[in-house]
Write a protein that holds these residues in place. Structure first.
Motif, PDB file in Angstrom:
ATOM      1  N   GLY A   1      24.015 -25.429  58.322  1.00 27.63           N
ATOM      2  CA  GLY A   1      24.626 -25.101  59.916  1.00 27.63           C
ATOM      3  C   GLY A   1      25.931 -26.157  60.154  1.00 27.63           C
ATOM      4  N   ASP A   2      26.247 -26.744  59.239  1.00 30.47           N
ATOM      5  CA  ASP A   2      27.576 -27.579  59.422  1.00 30.47           C
ATOM      6  C   ASP A   2      28.720 -26.914  59.847  1.00 30.47           C
ATOM      7  OD1 ASP A   2      26.493 -30.194  59.313  1.00 30.47           O
ATOM      8  OD2 ASP A   2      26.097 -29.878  57.221  1.00 30.47           O
ATOM      9  N   LEU A   3      29.749 -27.390  60.549  1.00 34.37           N
ATOM     10  CA  LEU A   3      30.976 -26.568  60.538  1.00 34.37           C
ATOM     11  C   LEU A   3      31.740 -27.087  59.388  1.00 34.37           C
ATOM     12  CD1 LEU A   3      31.526 -26.897  64.448  1.00 34.37           C
ATOM     13  CD2 LEU A   3      30.925 -25.027  63.183  1.00 34.37           C
ATOM     14  N   ALA A   4      32.690 -26.089  58.965  1.00 35.32           N
ATOM     15  CA  ALA A   4      33.545 -26.148  57.798  1.00 35.32           C
ATOM     16  C   ALA A   4      34.917 -25.512  58.217  1.00 35.32           C
ATOM     17  CB  ALA A   4      33.174 -25.667  56.549  1.00 35.32           C
ATOM     18  N   VAL A   5      35.930 -26.368  58.384  1.00 38.39           N
ATOM     19  CA  VAL A   5      37.303 -25.534  58.878  1.00 38.39           C
ATOM     20  C   VAL A   5      38.070 -25.400  57.999  1.00 38.39           C
ATOM     21  CG1 VAL A   5      38.943 -25.912  60.857  1.00 38.39           C
ATOM     22  CG2 VAL A   5      36.571 -26.423  61.398  1.00 38.39           C
ATOM     23  N   VAL A   6      38.996 -24.457  57.731  1.00 35.31           N
ATOM     24  CA  VAL A   6      40.072 -24.412  57.061  1.00 35.31           C
ATOM     25  C   VAL A   6      41.561 -24.445  58.015  1.00 35.31           C
ATOM     26  CG1 VAL A   6      41.262 -23.142  55.191  1.00 35.31           C
ATOM     27  CG2 VAL A   6      38.650 -22.927  55.497  1.00 35.31           C
ATOM     28  N   GLY A   7      42.305 -25.294  57.623  1.00 36.03           N
ATOM     29  CA  GLY A   7      43.378 -25.545  58.541  1.00 36.03           C
ATOM     30  C   GLY A   7      44.606 -25.454  57.557  1.00 36.03           C
ATOM     31  N   MET A   8      45.578 -24.625  58.389  1.00 36.68           N
ATOM     32  CA  MET A   8      46.687 -24.121  57.621  1.00 36.68           C
ATOM     33  C   MET A   8      47.807 -24.548  58.675  1.00 36.68           C
ATOM     34  SD  MET A   8      45.191 -20.780  55.993  1.00 36.68           S
ATOM     35  CE  MET A   8      44.039 -20.780  57.105  1.00 36.68           C
ATOM     36  N   MET A   9      49.038 -24.936  57.914  1.00 36.11           N
ATOM     37  CA  MET A   9      50.272 -25.266  58.845  1.00 36.11           C
ATOM     38  C   MET A   9      51.078 -24.018  58.697  1.00 36.11           C
ATOM     39  SD  MET A   9      49.820 -28.464  59.651  1.00 36.11           S
ATOM     40  CE  MET A   9      48.477 -29.571  59.043  1.00 36.11           C
ATOM     41  N   TYR A  10      51.951 -23.952  59.600  1.00 36.28           N
ATOM     42  CA  TYR A  10      53.265 -22.838  59.739  1.00 36.28           C
ATOM     43  C   TYR A  10      54.446 -23.978  59.922  1.00 36.28           C
ATOM     44  CZ  TYR A  10      49.720 -19.448  61.283  1.00 36.28           C
ATOM     45  OH  TYR A  10      48.925 -18.358  61.392  1.00 36.28           O
ATOM     46  N   LYS A  11      55.174 -23.485  58.989  1.00 34.41           N
ATOM     47  CA  LYS A  11      56.540 -23.999  59.055  1.00 34.41           C
ATOM     48  C   LYS A  11      57.674 -23.017  59.479  1.00 34.41           C
ATOM     49  CE  LYS A  11      58.014 -23.055  54.166  1.00 34.41           C
ATOM     50  NZ  LYS A  11      58.717 -23.609  52.955  1.00 34.41           N
ATOM     51  N   TYR A  12      58.637 -23.277  60.319  1.00 30.81           N
ATOM     52  CA  TYR A  12      59.466 -21.933  60.557  1.00 30.81           C
ATOM     53  C   TYR A  12      60.155 -21.405  59.366  1.00 30.81           C
ATOM     54  CZ  TYR A  12      59.779 -24.287  65.382  1.00 30.81           C
ATOM     55  OH  TYR A  12      59.190 -24.827  66.585  1.00 30.81           O
ATOM     56  N   GLY A  13      60.259 -20.158  59.439  1.00 27.62           N
ATOM     57  CA  GLY A  13      60.927 -19.203  58.528  1.00 27.62           C
ATOM     58  C   GLY A  13      60.701 -17.998  58.848  1.00 27.62           C
ATOM     59  N   SER A  14      60.521 -16.949  57.746  1.00 25.90           N
ATOM     60  CA  SER A  14      60.175 -15.656  58.196  1.00 25.90           C
ATOM     61  C   SER A  14      59.044 -15.294  59.255  1.00 25.90           C
ATOM     62  CB  SER A  14      59.862 -14.729  57.033  1.00 25.90           C
ATOM     63  OG  SER A  14      60.417 -15.475  55.654  1.00 25.90           O
ATOM     64  N   GLU A  15      59.248 -14.170  59.964  1.00 24.17           N
ATOM     65  CA  GLU A  15      58.088 -13.637  60.670  1.00 24.17           C
ATOM     66  C   GLU A  15      56.908 -13.345  59.938  1.00 24.17           C
ATOM     67  OE1 GLU A  15      58.382  -9.603  62.864  1.00 24.17           O
ATOM     68  OE2 GLU A  15      59.020 -11.036  64.194  1.00 24.17           O
ATOM     69  N   ASN A  16      55.848 -13.955  60.642  1.00 22.23           N
ATOM     70  CA  ASN A  16      54.587 -14.014  59.881  1.00 22.23           C
ATOM     71  C   ASN A  16      53.757 -12.559  60.397  1.00 22.23           C
ATOM     72  OD1 ASN A  16      51.618 -14.205  60.037  1.00 22.23           O
ATOM     73  ND2 ASN A  16      52.184 -16.020  59.126  1.00 22.23           N
ATOM     74  N   ALA A  17      53.572 -11.783  59.341  1.00 21.27           N
ATOM     75  CA  ALA A  17      53.061 -10.284  59.476  1.00 21.27           C
ATOM     76  C   ALA A  17      51.706 -10.480  60.410  1.00 21.27           C
ATOM     77  CB  ALA A  17      52.707  -9.739  58.240  1.00 21.27           C
ATOM     78  N   LEU A  18      50.748 -11.369  60.108  1.00 21.75           N
ATOM     79  CA  LEU A  18      49.331 -11.376  60.748  1.00 21.75           C
ATOM     80  C   LEU A  18      49.654 -11.602  62.118  1.00 21.75           C
ATOM     81  CD1 LEU A  18      46.405 -11.073  60.630  1.00 21.75           C
ATOM     82  CD2 LEU A  18      46.317 -13.488  60.127  1.00 21.75           C
TER      83      LEU A  18
END
Ligand code: NAG
Ligand code: ZN
Length: 286
Positions: free
Chosen positions: A149-166
């Motif tokens: 039951g430990d937490l595991a986090v996936v972190g991702m950066m956004y840089k300025y660029g194209s419009e993000n579809a999601l």
């Protein structure tokens, strides 16, 4: 005697109010000081020695094969998410979703464990930095291991660029229920969408977590850290992906515009960086 009791009671009440000055009652917190005052909400936020976020110095990261610790490989393999609900938590936007299969696995000292996705949410600017670089936005996919039951986090950066579809799918800027105040303009009440704390929307969308949320390259930095919000609990398996995603300037502004102001005209929800305190940062190709 009665007078004495009254004085004592007053002192106790005064002390109680002093415990939570700016923070408000019942563990509520703000980003007014970007986390530097959270020891008033949860002691660990001030005293913890293995906190998040941190600045990741890539030159100090140890290849997985050469690590002193026992950080195991994580295989990212998330099933598509359905029944997406986005909620304004007052600190940002949480995206909840259901998944059918648990297929991502982390190797832990207690054996391989599946990662159950709980939600993902954004911070702006980024909380982690890489070699001192702060990104305009960071997303955290929060998961829980199936045995301990430990937490595991996936972190991702956004840089300025194209419009993000999601982001475009989740924050539909061209929909009738126009999502966000553009560049700080106020929107009419009937157009307000997710602006208020507690506001929720069911998007009806589905999301392919692997293709739409994660970048193509899954290389990551791994370390043990904490929640970046009170109660700042430690023991979190952090993954910070090396490859940033892209988002347009307007998308980042639109997100910032749902946040509370931290000072005149400034809207942020990032905790200030915390000391590494000798923790090993492990570099994984994946
Ligand atoms: C937890 O996940 C691992 C890895 O997928 C699996 O082998 C194990 O059976 C799961 N345990 C429980 C209790 O679900
Ligand atoms: Zn977060």
């Amino acid at each position: 005697m009665t007078t004495m009791k009254t004085i004592e009671a007053c002192a106790i009440l005064a002390a109680l109010f002093a415990i939570a000055p700016a923070a408000g009652a019942s563990g509520e917190f703000t980003y007014q000081a970007n986390g530097l005052d959270w020891d008033e909400v949860a002691e660990l936020c001030g005293t913890g020695m293995a906190q998040s976020p941190i600045d990741i110095v890539s030159a100090n990261a140890v290849p997985a094969s050469a690590q002193k610790g026992n950080r195991g490989l994580t295989t990212f393999d998330f099933a598509p998410g359905t029944d997406i609900v986005i909620e304004n938590t007052g600190h940002g936007l949480n995206t909840m979703f259901d998944v059918t299969d648990l297929s991502a696995v982390i190797e832990t000292p207690e054996g391989p464990q599946s990662l159950e996705p709980l939600q993902f949410h954004w911070h702006s600017p980024s909380e982690h930095s890489i070699d001192g670089v702060i990104y305009p936005m960071e997303v955290h996919l929060v998961t829980k291991t199936n045995v301990t039951g430990d937490l595991a986090v996936v972190g991702m950066m956004y840089k300025y660029g194209s419009e993000n579809a999601l982001l475009n799918k989740l924050w539909p800027s061209e929909a009738d229920d126009f999502a966000f105040r553009i560049k700080g303009e106020d929107s009419a009440a009937e157009e307000a969408y997710l602006h208020e704390k507690g506001a929720k929307t069911e998007t009806g969308a589905t999301i392919d977590v692997m293709k739409e949320l994660l970048p193509a390259s899954k290389d990551y930095f791994a370390y043990r850290g904490s929640l970046t919000t009170p109660p700042c609990s430690e023991g979190v398996y952090w993954h910070v992906l090396k490859t940033p995603l892209e988002a347009s300037v307007d998308q980042v502004l639109n997100f910032q515009n749902v946040l509370a102001e931290t000072s005149a005209g400034v809207r942020t929800n990032n905790r200030s960086p915390t000391p590494v305190n000798g923790r090993e940062i492990v570099s994984f190709p994946n």
